[in-house]
Design a protein around this motif. Sequence first.
Motif, PDB file in Angstrom:
ATOM      1  N   ALA A  20       0.845  -1.193   0.000  1.00 36.71           N
ATOM      2  CA  ALA A  20       0.000   0.000   0.000  1.00 36.71           C
ATOM      3  C   ALA A  20       0.881   1.243   0.000  1.00 36.71           C
ATOM      4  O   ALA A  20       1.898   1.299   0.699  1.00 36.71           O
ATOM      5  N   GLY A  21       0.511   2.219  -0.808  1.00 35.11           N
ATOM      6  CA  GLY A  21       1.229   3.486  -0.845  1.00 35.11           C
ATOM      7  C   GLY A  21       2.494   3.478  -1.683  1.00 35.11           C
ATOM      8  O   GLY A  21       3.108   4.519  -1.869  1.00 35.11           O
ATOM      9  N   ASP A  22       2.901   2.326  -2.197  1.00 35.20           N
ATOM     10  CA  ASP A  22       4.144   2.211  -2.960  1.00 35.20           C
ATOM     11  C   ASP A  22       3.833   2.251  -4.460  1.00 35.20           C
ATOM     12  O   ASP A  22       3.545   1.228  -5.084  1.00 35.20           O
ATOM     13  N   TRP A  23       3.908   3.457  -5.022  1.00 33.80           N
ATOM     14  CA  TRP A  23       3.573   3.645  -6.441  1.00 33.80           C
ATOM     15  C   TRP A  23       4.439   2.797  -7.355  1.00 33.80           C
ATOM     16  O   TRP A  23       3.961   2.222  -8.331  1.00 33.80           O
ATOM     17  N   GLU A  24       5.727   2.713  -7.068  1.00 36.71           N
ATOM     18  CA  GLU A  24       6.627   1.955  -7.943  1.00 36.71           C
ATOM     19  C   GLU A  24       6.267   0.468  -7.930  1.00 36.71           C
ATOM     20  O   GLU A  24       6.130  -0.160  -8.988  1.00 36.71           O
ATOM     21  N   ALA A  25       6.116  -0.110  -6.760  1.00 33.89           N
ATOM     22  CA  ALA A  25       5.788  -1.532  -6.654  1.00 33.89           C
ATOM     23  C   ALA A  25       4.413  -1.831  -7.250  1.00 33.89           C
ATOM     24  O   ALA A  25       4.232  -2.835  -7.953  1.00 33.89           O
ATOM     25  N   GLN A  26       3.445  -0.966  -6.993  1.00 29.51           N
ATOM     26  CA  GLN A  26       2.102  -1.201  -7.520  1.00 29.51           C
ATOM     27  C   GLN A  26       2.091  -1.082  -9.044  1.00 29.51           C
ATOM     28  O   GLN A  26       1.483  -1.900  -9.736  1.00 29.51           O
ATOM     29  N   THR A  27       2.777  -0.081  -9.576  1.00 29.51           N
ATOM     30  CA  THR A  27       2.808   0.083 -11.031  1.00 29.51           C
ATOM     31  C   THR A  27       3.528  -1.089 -11.684  1.00 29.51           C
ATOM     32  O   THR A  27       3.071  -1.627 -12.705  1.00 29.51           O
ATOM     33  N   ARG A  28       4.632  -1.516 -11.112  1.00 24.64           N
ATOM     34  CA  ARG A  28       5.382  -2.652 -11.672  1.00 24.64           C
ATOM     35  C   ARG A  28       4.519  -3.917 -11.674  1.00 24.64           C
ATOM     36  O   ARG A  28       4.478  -4.658 -12.653  1.00 24.64           O
ATOM     37  N   GLN A  29       3.789  -4.184 -10.592  1.00 27.00           N
ATOM     38  CA  GLN A  29       2.921  -5.368 -10.551  1.00 27.00           C
ATOM     39  C   GLN A  29       1.816  -5.265 -11.591  1.00 27.00           C
ATOM     40  O   GLN A  29       1.487  -6.245 -12.268  1.00 27.00           O
ATOM     41  N   VAL A  30       1.236  -4.085 -11.715  1.00 18.59           N
ATOM     42  CA  VAL A  30       0.191  -3.882 -12.724  1.00 18.59           C
ATOM     43  C   VAL A  30       0.736  -4.159 -14.126  1.00 18.59           C
ATOM     44  O   VAL A  30       0.103  -4.856 -14.925  1.00 18.59           O
ATOM     45  N   MET A  31       1.916  -3.633 -14.433  1.00 12.45           N
ATOM     46  CA  MET A  31       2.484  -3.820 -15.769  1.00 12.45           C
ATOM     47  C   MET A  31       2.835  -5.294 -15.997  1.00 12.45           C
ATOM     48  O   MET A  31       2.651  -5.805 -17.110  1.00 12.45           O
ATOM     49  N   HIS A  32       3.300  -5.997 -14.964  1.00  9.00           N
ATOM     50  CA  HIS A  32       3.530  -7.441 -15.087  1.00  9.00           C
ATOM     51  C   HIS A  32       2.211  -8.155 -15.384  1.00  9.00           C
ATOM     52  O   HIS A  32       2.151  -9.051 -16.238  1.00  9.00           O
ATOM     53  N   ASN A  33       1.149  -7.753 -14.695  1.00  9.51           N
ATOM     54  CA  ASN A  33      -0.159  -8.377 -14.912  1.00  9.51           C
ATOM     55  C   ASN A  33      -0.670  -8.107 -16.322  1.00  9.51           C
ATOM     56  O   ASN A  33      -1.212  -9.007 -16.973  1.00  9.51           O
ATOM     57  N   VAL A  34      -0.510  -6.880 -16.811  1.00 10.29           N
ATOM     58  CA  VAL A  34      -0.915  -6.563 -18.180  1.00 10.29           C
ATOM     59  C   VAL A  34      -0.118  -7.438 -19.151  1.00 10.29           C
ATOM     60  O   VAL A  34      -0.672  -8.021 -20.089  1.00 10.29           O
ATOM     61  N   GLY A  35       1.187  -7.562 -18.914  1.00 12.77           N
ATOM     62  CA  GLY A  35       2.026  -8.403 -19.765  1.00 12.77           C
ATOM     63  C   GLY A  35       1.558  -9.850 -19.771  1.00 12.77           C
ATOM     64  O   GLY A  35       1.547 -10.509 -20.819  1.00 12.77           O
TER      65      GLY A  35
ATOM     66  N   ASP B  50       7.939   2.844 -18.796  1.00 10.71           N
ATOM     67  CA  ASP B  50       8.998   2.860 -19.813  1.00 10.71           C
ATOM     68  C   ASP B  50       9.888   1.623 -19.771  1.00 10.71           C
ATOM     69  O   ASP B  50      10.600   1.344 -20.729  1.00 10.71           O
ATOM     70  N   GLU B  51       9.840   0.864 -18.678  1.00 15.43           N
ATOM     71  CA  GLU B  51      10.567  -0.408 -18.610  1.00 15.43           C
ATOM     72  C   GLU B  51       9.883  -1.477 -19.460  1.00 15.43           C
ATOM     73  O   GLU B  51      10.495  -2.482 -19.802  1.00 15.43           O
ATOM     74  N   PHE B  52       8.615  -1.265 -19.800  1.00 14.58           N
ATOM     75  CA  PHE B  52       7.819  -2.269 -20.494  1.00 14.58           C
ATOM     76  C   PHE B  52       7.537  -1.917 -21.953  1.00 14.58           C
ATOM     77  O   PHE B  52       7.503  -2.811 -22.794  1.00 14.58           O
ATOM     78  N   ILE B  53       7.321  -0.644 -22.237  1.00  9.90           N
ATOM     79  CA  ILE B  53       6.955  -0.252 -23.606  1.00  9.90           C
ATOM     80  C   ILE B  53       8.206   0.108 -24.404  1.00  9.90           C
ATOM     81  O   ILE B  53       9.281   0.304 -23.849  1.00  9.90           O
ATOM     82  N   ASP B  54       8.038   0.213 -25.704  1.00 12.04           N
ATOM     83  CA  ASP B  54       9.101   0.697 -26.582  1.00 12.04           C
ATOM     84  C   ASP B  54       8.994   2.217 -26.594  1.00 12.04           C
ATOM     85  O   ASP B  54       8.082   2.774 -27.197  1.00 12.04           O
ATOM     86  N   VAL B  55       9.899   2.889 -25.911  1.00 13.39           N
ATOM     87  CA  VAL B  55       9.819   4.344 -25.789  1.00 13.39           C
ATOM     88  C   VAL B  55      10.079   5.050 -27.118  1.00 13.39           C
ATOM     89  O   VAL B  55       9.778   6.233 -27.254  1.00 13.39           O
ATOM     90  N   GLU B  56      10.630   4.341 -28.103  1.00 11.60           N
ATOM     91  CA  GLU B  56      10.846   4.915 -29.436  1.00 11.60           C
ATOM     92  C   GLU B  56       9.543   4.941 -30.242  1.00 11.60           C
ATOM     93  O   GLU B  56       9.440   5.683 -31.214  1.00 11.60           O
ATOM     94  N   ARG B  57       8.585   4.125 -29.866  1.00 16.17           N
ATOM     95  CA  ARG B  57       7.274   4.097 -30.504  1.00 16.17           C
ATOM     96  C   ARG B  57       6.208   3.864 -29.430  1.00 16.17           C
ATOM     97  O   ARG B  57       5.590   2.818 -29.363  1.00 16.17           O
ATOM     98  N   PRO B  58       6.047   4.870 -28.563  1.00 18.89           N
ATOM     99  CA  PRO B  58       5.137   4.689 -27.431  1.00 18.89           C
ATOM    100  C   PRO B  58       3.676   4.610 -27.876  1.00 18.89           C
ATOM    101  O   PRO B  58       3.266   5.274 -28.820  1.00 18.89           O
ATOM    102  N   PRO B  59       2.896   3.765 -27.199  1.00 14.26           N
ATOM    103  CA  PRO B  59       1.482   3.649 -27.546  1.00 14.26           C
ATOM    104  C   PRO B  59       0.701   4.916 -27.203  1.00 14.26           C
ATOM    105  O   PRO B  59       1.181   5.759 -26.437  1.00 14.26           O
ATOM    106  N   THR B  60      -0.476   5.020 -27.778  1.00  9.15           N
ATOM    107  CA  THR B  60      -1.379   6.081 -27.372  1.00  9.15           C
ATOM    108  C   THR B  60      -1.772   5.801 -25.926  1.00  9.15           C
ATOM    109  O   THR B  60      -1.763   4.655 -25.485  1.00  9.15           O
TER     110      THR B  60
END
Length: 132
Positions: free
Chosen positions: A48-63, A97-107
């Motif tokens: 709880a309250g940890d933006w980095e950990a929560q965002t990383r878990q979310v991006m892993h789940n999306v992946g 940015d650890e997950f997407i291609d920053v050279e061609r970022p999605p909308t």
Amino acid sequence: MSEIEFSTPPTLPQPNGYSHVASVGAGRRLVWTSGQVPIAADGTVAPAGDWEAQTRQVMHNVGAALAAAGATWRDVFKLTFYVVDTSALATVRAVRDEFIDVERPPTSSLVQVAGLFRPDLLIEVEAVAAVA
């Protein structure tokens, strides 16, 4: 056009880490994920309250959701972020940015919400991909 083409027309403001337009070529299969929250497959919730950990878990789940449909992060052309506040956008973008291609970022769209289905959750993300 058989790929996903990203662009930002000169008639729109310069974006910060996303594209304004994505065009999907013929012959691609579309994949939508449900909104993913920072809960691991075993039920563990990111701290709880940890933006980095929560965002990383979310991006892993999306992946993981993308992979289940035969898609990868490179196939993603649209991301929607739901956040409970905007104070940590720099952290959210850095992890994204650890997950997407920053050279061609999605909308992308970012929506600040009053809350998610649990009070300890800070972020939810959904994706749309186009698989060749």
